[in-house]
Design an enzyme around this catalytic site. Structure first.
Site, PDB file in Angstrom:
ATOM      1  N   ASN A 194      -8.364   8.294   6.696  1.00 29.15           N
ATOM      2  CA  ASN A 194      -7.330   7.817   5.840  1.00 29.15           C
ATOM      3  C   ASN A 194      -6.137   7.573   6.122  1.00 29.15           C
ATOM      4  O   ASN A 194      -5.448   8.696   6.922  1.00 29.15           O
ATOM      5  CB  ASN A 194      -7.611   8.429   4.643  1.00 29.15           C
ATOM      6  CG  ASN A 194      -8.911   8.652   3.676  1.00 29.15           C
ATOM      7  OD1 ASN A 194      -9.466   7.680   4.213  1.00 29.15           O
ATOM      8  ND2 ASN A 194      -9.233   9.462   3.184  1.00 29.15           N
TER       9      ASN A 194
ATOM     10  N   LEU B  40     -20.743   8.938  -2.294  1.00 27.61           N
ATOM     11  CA  LEU B  40     -21.172   8.199  -3.554  1.00 27.61           C
ATOM     12  C   LEU B  40     -22.632   7.849  -3.331  1.00 27.61           C
ATOM     13  O   LEU B  40     -23.636   8.063  -4.070  1.00 27.61           O
ATOM     14  CB  LEU B  40     -20.241   7.305  -3.996  1.00 27.61           C
ATOM     15  CG  LEU B  40     -20.535   6.701  -5.257  1.00 27.61           C
ATOM     16  CD1 LEU B  40     -20.579   7.809  -6.327  1.00 27.61           C
ATOM     17  CD2 LEU B  40     -19.601   5.682  -5.598  1.00 27.61           C
ATOM     18  N   GLU B  41     -22.940   7.162  -2.047  1.00 28.44           N
ATOM     19  CA  GLU B  41     -24.372   6.584  -1.988  1.00 28.44           C
ATOM     20  C   GLU B  41     -24.831   6.774  -0.451  1.00 28.44           C
ATOM     21  O   GLU B  41     -23.730   7.001   0.322  1.00 28.44           O
ATOM     22  CB  GLU B  41     -24.388   5.236  -2.229  1.00 28.44           C
ATOM     23  CG  GLU B  41     -23.146   4.576  -1.618  1.00 28.44           C
ATOM     24  CD  GLU B  41     -22.753   3.088  -2.258  1.00 28.44           C
ATOM     25  OE1 GLU B  41     -23.140   2.894  -3.264  1.00 28.44           O
ATOM     26  OE2 GLU B  41     -22.033   2.429  -1.348  1.00 28.44           O
TER      27      GLU B  41
ATOM     28  N   ARG C 215       0.719  -1.258  -0.059  1.00 25.64           N
ATOM     29  CA  ARG C 215      -0.175  -0.110   0.060  1.00 25.64           C
ATOM     30  C   ARG C 215       0.799   1.292   0.021  1.00 25.64           C
ATOM     31  O   ARG C 215       0.603   2.338  -0.491  1.00 25.64           O
ATOM     32  CB  ARG C 215      -0.931  -0.102   1.363  1.00 25.64           C
ATOM     33  CG  ARG C 215      -1.848  -1.074   1.096  1.00 25.64           C
ATOM     34  CD  ARG C 215      -2.868  -1.189   2.242  1.00 25.64           C
ATOM     35  NE  ARG C 215      -3.837   0.147   2.218  1.00 25.64           N
ATOM     36  CZ  ARG C 215      -4.446   0.518   3.491  1.00 25.64           C
ATOM     37  NH1 ARG C 215      -4.370  -0.292   4.328  1.00 25.64           N
ATOM     38  NH2 ARG C 215      -5.071   1.805   3.417  1.00 25.64           N
TER      39      ARG C 215
ATOM     40  N   ASP D  80      -3.534   7.775   4.131  1.00 21.95           N
ATOM     41  CA  ASP D  80      -2.505   8.342   2.891  1.00 21.95           C
ATOM     42  C   ASP D  80      -2.514   9.880   3.168  1.00 21.95           C
ATOM     43  O   ASP D  80      -2.772  10.395   4.116  1.00 21.95           O
ATOM     44  CB  ASP D  80      -3.411   8.243   1.562  1.00 21.95           C
ATOM     45  CG  ASP D  80      -4.621   9.071   1.353  1.00 21.95           C
ATOM     46  OD1 ASP D  80      -5.738   8.564   1.290  1.00 21.95           O
ATOM     47  OD2 ASP D  80      -4.568  10.313   1.859  1.00 21.95           O
TER      48      ASP D  80
ATOM     49  N   ALA E 271     -16.951  12.368  -5.071  1.00 25.00           N
ATOM     50  CA  ALA E 271     -16.390  13.185  -4.262  1.00 25.00           C
ATOM     51  C   ALA E 271     -15.789  14.523  -5.036  1.00 25.00           C
ATOM     52  O   ALA E 271     -15.807  15.829  -4.767  1.00 25.00           O
ATOM     53  CB  ALA E 271     -15.281  12.707  -3.533  1.00 25.00           C
TER      54      ALA E 271
ATOM     55  N   HIS F 113      -6.568   7.388  12.241  1.00 22.40           N
ATOM     56  CA  HIS F 113      -6.100   6.156  12.052  1.00 22.40           C
ATOM     57  C   HIS F 113      -4.701   5.776  11.512  1.00 22.40           C
ATOM     58  O   HIS F 113      -4.069   4.747  11.089  1.00 22.40           O
ATOM     59  CB  HIS F 113      -6.880   5.245  10.985  1.00 22.40           C
ATOM     60  CG  HIS F 113      -8.367   5.101  11.477  1.00 22.40           C
ATOM     61  ND1 HIS F 113      -9.265   4.750  10.535  1.00 22.40           N
ATOM     62  CD2 HIS F 113      -8.972   5.233  12.794  1.00 22.40           C
ATOM     63  CE1 HIS F 113     -10.426   4.760  11.181  1.00 22.40           C
ATOM     64  NE2 HIS F 113     -10.361   4.989  12.377  1.00 22.40           N
TER      65      HIS F 113
ATOM     66  N   SER G 218     -18.152   5.032   4.689  1.00 17.94           N
ATOM     67  CA  SER G 218     -19.245   4.143   4.603  1.00 17.94           C
ATOM     68  C   SER G 218     -20.027   4.096   6.142  1.00 17.94           C
ATOM     69  O   SER G 218     -21.307   3.630   6.301  1.00 17.94           O
ATOM     70  CB  SER G 218     -19.138   2.789   4.462  1.00 17.94           C
ATOM     71  OG  SER G 218     -18.251   2.305   5.409  1.00 17.94           O
TER      72      SER G 218
END
Ligand code: APR
Length: 241
Positions: free
Chosen positions: A96, A207-208, A61, A98, A224, A113, A182
């Site tokens: 995230n 997105l949903e 990753r 990243d 996004a 995190h 989510s």
């Protein structure tokens, strides 16, 4: 009703904000947990059982994140612009690991995190920038001992970082915005209820509908890179939110 320009804003982000930068989410059909069991790579027990497997998971990753093709997208940039131009406080709390928010220019940022580009020594707790592969043979730059370095990432069952600071921000914010998550993982999934209890306006950009969609006063669904810049523009233009 427009948000007054000295209002305080807390933004929670999840993997969905980085999806259009080329990084996979976790629970989408093509997500990370569709290819590997989190119990095998993202818990302290997994690390104790098979540290090499866990290191290799995060090494892959980390290499992916450092691919030159992976860059912050328009959603990351819009949040950095909001922080620069908004009169009140803007805090981004990201799940995230990243570094795309930083690379887009966000400064008031909490990685609850942890961070993929850092390593922590289990022996002396020193955190070190780490951009290469990590192995059990690597030596901690601080205590000079090998075998104790792990990704500075919060695993399931571990306490997320800076929860006190996050709790204070949620209690004092006027607007709570959740982007690209989510709503499956606590404590982050509980932030909307906490902010709402203190009277914040709550908006979900995703997105949903997320698992916690009904807890938001307003939901805006879409990619996004489309909905986040549009929402930031509406805030800066003083439009009703
Ligand atoms: N734009 C907006 N939202 C998107 C996009 C996109 N391009 N692509 C996906 N999404 C949404 C999905 O619909 C989903 O609701 O992003 C969300 C991603 O959800 P998850 O994969 O569950 O990721 P996240 O919510 O960040 O996971 C939380 O779980 O596994 C742990 O530690 C890990 O931080 C992670 C935490």
């Amino acid at each position: 009703m427009p948000l007054h320009r000295t209002a305080s804003i807390v933004v929670l982000t999840g993997a969905g904000i980085s999806r259009e930068s080329g990084l996979h989410t976790f629970r989408d059909a093509d997500g990370i947990w569709a290819t590997v069991r989190l119990e095998d790579v993202a818990t302290p027990e997994a690390f104790a059982r098979n540290p090499r497997r866990v290191q290799e998971f995060y090494n892959a990753r980390r290499r992916g994140l450092l691919d030159p093709a992976v860059r912050p997208n328009a959603a990351h940039a819009a949040l950095a612009e909001l922080e620069r131009r908004w009169g009140g406080g803007v805090l981004v709390v990201t799940q995230n690991i990243d570094d795309l928010h930083e690379r887009a220019g966000s400064r008031n940022l909490i990685h609850m995190h942890g961070e993929l580009l850092k390593a922590v020594c289990v022996r002396c707790r020193t955190v070190t920038e780490w951009r290469g592969d990590l192995s059990m043979e690597d030596v901690c730059p601080a205590c000079a001992r090998a075998g104790g370095l792990r990704p500075d990432v919060v695993w399931f069952g571990e306490m997320p970082y800076q929860m006190d600071r996050i709790g204070e921000a949620l209690a004092g914010c006027d607007l709570f915005v959740s982007i690209g998550t989510s709503g499956n993982v606590y404590p982050a999934a509980g932030f909307v209820a906490e902010a709402g209890r203190y009277g914040a306006q709550t908006v979900e950009l995703n997105l949903e509908p997320s698992a916690g969609a009904t807890e938001f006063a307003r939901s805006i669904h879409g990619l996004a890179t489309a909905v986040v810049p549009a929402f930031v523009r509406s805030l800066l233009d003083g439009a009703d939110i």
